[in-house]
Design a protein around this motif. Structure first.
Motif, mmCIF file in Angstrom:
data_model
loop_
_atom_site.group_PDB
_atom_site.id
_atom_site.type_symbol
_atom_site.label_atom_id
_atom_site.label_comp_id
_atom_site.label_asym_id
_atom_site.label_seq_id
_atom_site.Cartn_x
_atom_site.Cartn_y
_atom_site.Cartn_z
ATOM 1 N N THR A 1 5.507 32.981 21.894
ATOM 2 C CA THR A 1 6.283 33.218 20.676
ATOM 3 C C THR A 1 7.759 33.283 21.019
ATOM 4 O O THR A 1 8.138 33.465 22.187
ATOM 5 N N LEU A 2 8.605 33.154 20.013
ATOM 6 C CA LEU A 2 10.041 33.231 20.209
ATOM 7 C C LEU A 2 10.499 34.683 20.264
ATOM 8 O O LEU A 2 10.028 35.527 19.492
ATOM 9 N N THR A 3 11.428 34.962 21.139
ATOM 10 C CA THR A 3 12.090 36.262 21.142
ATOM 11 C C THR A 3 13.130 36.256 20.013
ATOM 12 O O THR A 3 13.426 35.204 19.438
ATOM 13 N N PRO A 4 13.687 37.396 19.643
ATOM 14 C CA PRO A 4 14.776 37.402 18.653
ATOM 15 C C PRO A 4 15.910 36.458 19.043
ATOM 16 O O PRO A 4 16.482 35.771 18.197
ATOM 17 N N THR A 5 16.223 36.407 20.348
ATOM 18 C CA THR A 5 17.251 35.471 20.817
ATOM 19 C C THR A 5 16.798 34.037 20.628
ATOM 20 O O THR A 5 17.589 33.155 20.250
ATOM 21 N N GLY A 6 15.514 33.794 20.877
ATOM 22 C CA GLY A 6 14.971 32.463 20.685
ATOM 23 C C GLY A 6 15.024 32.014 19.237
ATOM 24 O O GLY A 6 15.294 30.844 18.936
ATOM 25 N N LYS A 7 14.775 32.947 18.319
ATOM 26 C CA LYS A 7 14.837 32.622 16.892
ATOM 27 C C LYS A 7 16.263 32.241 16.483
ATOM 28 O O LYS A 7 16.471 31.325 15.696
ATOM 29 N N LEU A 8 17.241 32.985 17.020
ATOM 30 C CA LEU A 8 18.632 32.648 16.730
ATOM 31 C C LEU A 8 18.976 31.276 17.295
ATOM 32 O O LEU A 8 19.621 30.454 16.632
ATOM 33 N N ALA A 9 18.524 31.020 18.538
ATOM 34 C CA ALA A 9 18.797 29.729 19.167
ATOM 35 C C ALA A 9 18.182 28.588 18.348
ATOM 36 O O ALA A 9 18.795 27.536 18.170
ATOM 37 N N ALA A 10 16.977 28.806 17.838
ATOM 38 C CA ALA A 10 16.309 27.771 17.039
ATOM 39 C C ALA A 10 17.061 27.509 15.738
ATOM 40 O O ALA A 10 17.206 26.358 15.308
ATOM 41 N N LYS A 11 17.534 28.563 15.108
ATOM 42 C CA LYS A 11 18.296 28.418 13.866
ATOM 43 C C LYS A 11 19.585 27.625 14.096
ATOM 44 O O LYS A 11 19.917 26.706 13.333
ATOM 45 N N LEU A 12 20.297 27.972 15.167
ATOM 46 C CA LEU A 12 21.537 27.265 15.473
ATOM 47 C C LEU A 12 21.269 25.831 15.923
ATOM 48 O O LEU A 12 22.045 24.920 15.624
ATOM 49 N N ALA A 13 20.166 25.627 16.633
ATOM 50 C CA ALA A 13 19.808 24.284 17.081
ATOM 51 C C ALA A 13 19.509 23.382 15.892
ATOM 52 O O ALA A 13 19.908 22.207 15.864
ATOM 53 N N LYS A 14 18.822 23.914 14.891
ATOM 54 C CA LYS A 14 18.510 23.134 13.690
ATOM 55 C C LYS A 14 19.786 22.691 12.981
ATOM 56 O O LYS A 14 19.916 21.534 12.564
ATOM 57 N N GLN A 15 20.759 23.597 12.882
ATOM 58 C CA GLN A 15 22.022 23.267 12.235
ATOM 59 C C GLN A 15 22.798 22.235 13.051
ATOM 60 O O GLN A 15 23.398 21.306 12.510
ATOM 61 N N LEU A 16 22.772 22.389 14.368
ATOM 62 C CA LEU A 16 23.495 21.465 15.244
ATOM 63 C C LEU A 16 22.910 20.054 15.151
ATOM 64 O O LEU A 16 23.663 19.072 15.072
ATOM 65 N N LEU A 17 21.596 19.950 15.119
ATOM 66 C CA LEU A 17 20.962 18.645 15.002
ATOM 67 C C LEU A 17 21.302 17.991 13.670
ATOM 68 O O LEU A 17 21.556 16.788 13.602
ATOM 69 N N GLN A 18 21.327 18.802 12.618
ATOM 70 C CA GLN A 18 21.694 18.279 11.308
ATOM 71 C C GLN A 18 23.145 17.818 11.299
ATOM 72 O O GLN A 18 23.471 16.760 10.744
ATOM 73 N N ASP A 19 24.012 18.596 11.921
ATOM 74 C CA ASP A 19 25.431 18.211 12.001
ATOM 75 C C ASP A 19 25.609 16.916 12.786
ATOM 76 O O ASP A 19 26.450 16.073 12.441
ATOM 77 N N ASN A 20 24.829 16.754 13.850
ATOM 78 C CA ASN A 20 24.909 15.524 14.636
ATOM 79 C C ASN A 20 24.485 14.310 13.820
ATOM 80 O O ASN A 20 25.117 13.245 13.880
ATOM 81 N N ARG A 21 23.400 14.480 13.027
ATOM 82 C CA ARG A 21 22.947 13.366 12.192
ATOM 83 C C ARG A 21 23.983 13.041 11.115
ATOM 84 O O ARG A 21 24.239 11.870 10.809
ATOM 85 N N THR A 22 24.578 14.096 10.548
ATOM 86 C CA THR A 22 25.615 13.891 9.533
ATOM 87 C C THR A 22 26.825 13.175 10.140
ATOM 88 O O THR A 22 27.426 12.295 9.516
ATOM 89 N N LEU A 23 27.182 13.558 11.361
ATOM 90 C CA LEU A 23 28.311 12.927 12.057
ATOM 91 C C LEU A 23 28.080 11.428 12.226
ATOM 92 O O LEU A 23 28.954 10.614 11.915
ATOM 93 N N VAL A 24 26.902 11.066 12.710
ATOM 94 C CA VAL A 24 26.588 9.650 12.928
ATOM 95 C C VAL A 24 26.621 8.885 11.609
ATOM 96 O O VAL A 24 27.204 7.796 11.515
ATOM 97 N N THR A 25 26.008 9.475 10.573
ATOM 98 C CA THR A 25 25.976 8.808 9.263
ATOM 99 C C THR A 25 27.376 8.623 8.704
ATOM 100 O O THR A 25 27.721 7.550 8.184
#
Length: 215
Positions: free
Chosen positions: A57-81
């Motif tokens: 399972t994810l630790t609280p830190t892991g949950k934060l990392a996952a949330k930020l990672a999701k936003q970063l991936l979305q930002d990267n896709r938006t950047l390319v588009t």
């Protein structure tokens, strides 16, 4: 710098909840995901997962990392588009509208112009128009809603009117004007793609019958 595919592992794991389902969703082997998770912790230098027998399972830190990672991936896709759209708008003028009249005019200009002009064939809601203008999918938009933003230059073009054609033998055809109330109960053939006008006529003439057609 953390590779995007590792961030994809983390984001997918938050949805799948197990290593096996994560591997299946990403079409990789489970050992590959396990190694990716271990490398993520090495890259971050913190513990992201609680590992128990047959359970991770994810630790609280892991949950934060996952949330930020999701936003970063979305930002990267938006950047390319956005970059790709910007490159195309330098070569092609793309126009989109929320009302039918401006689209007809834009199509006429396209047919008469030597420039490369593309007109979006479908009428789009004003909020979609603005979002697609911001990510440079369109060079310009024509909307029936006023745009309030420092990023977009707004120019008033004019007004659009909707007309009704009546049979010449109807008594209403002899009047200089008619009201919505006088049109109650009448059947109309209506162009299906008329943007905001569709809701207007349905709200104002609720007892009328509308037969929608594409041409």
């Amino acid at each position: 710098m953390i590779d995007n595919y590792l961030l994809e592992y983390l984001v997918t794991f938050t949805k799948a909840q197990t290593l096996a389902k994560t591997a299946a969703a990403l079409n990789v082997t489970q050992p590959t995901v396990t190694r990716g998770m271990q490398r993520l912790e090495e890259e971050f230098g913190v513990k992201l997962f609680d590992r128990q027998p047959n359970c991770i399972t994810l630790t609280p830190t892991g949950k934060l990392a996952a949330k930020l990672a999701k936003q970063l991936l979305q930002d990267n896709r938006t950047l390319v588009t956005t970059v790709r759209n910007y490159d195309q708008t330098n070569r092609v003028i793309k126009i989109a509208c929320s009302a039918p009249g401006p689209r007809f005019i834009a199509e006429r200009l396209r047919d008469q112009s030597a420039s490369s002009i593309q007109v979006e064939p479908q009428l789009l809601p004003p909020d979609q128009l603005l979002d697609r203008l911001r990510n440079r999918q369109f060079s310009m938009i024509i909307s029936n809603h006023e745009v309030q933003t420092d990023q977009v230059e707004l120019i008033f073009l004019g007004q659009e009117h909707l007309f009704v054609n009546l049979d010449q033998f109807m008594y209403l055809a002899n009047q200089r004007s008619v009201t919505f109330q006088e049109l109650r109960g009448i059947s109309f053939v209506v162009l299906s793609d008329i943007g905001p006008w569709k809701q207007v006529v349905q709200d104002q003439i609720p007892d009328a019958k509308f037969l929608y057609q594409t041409d």
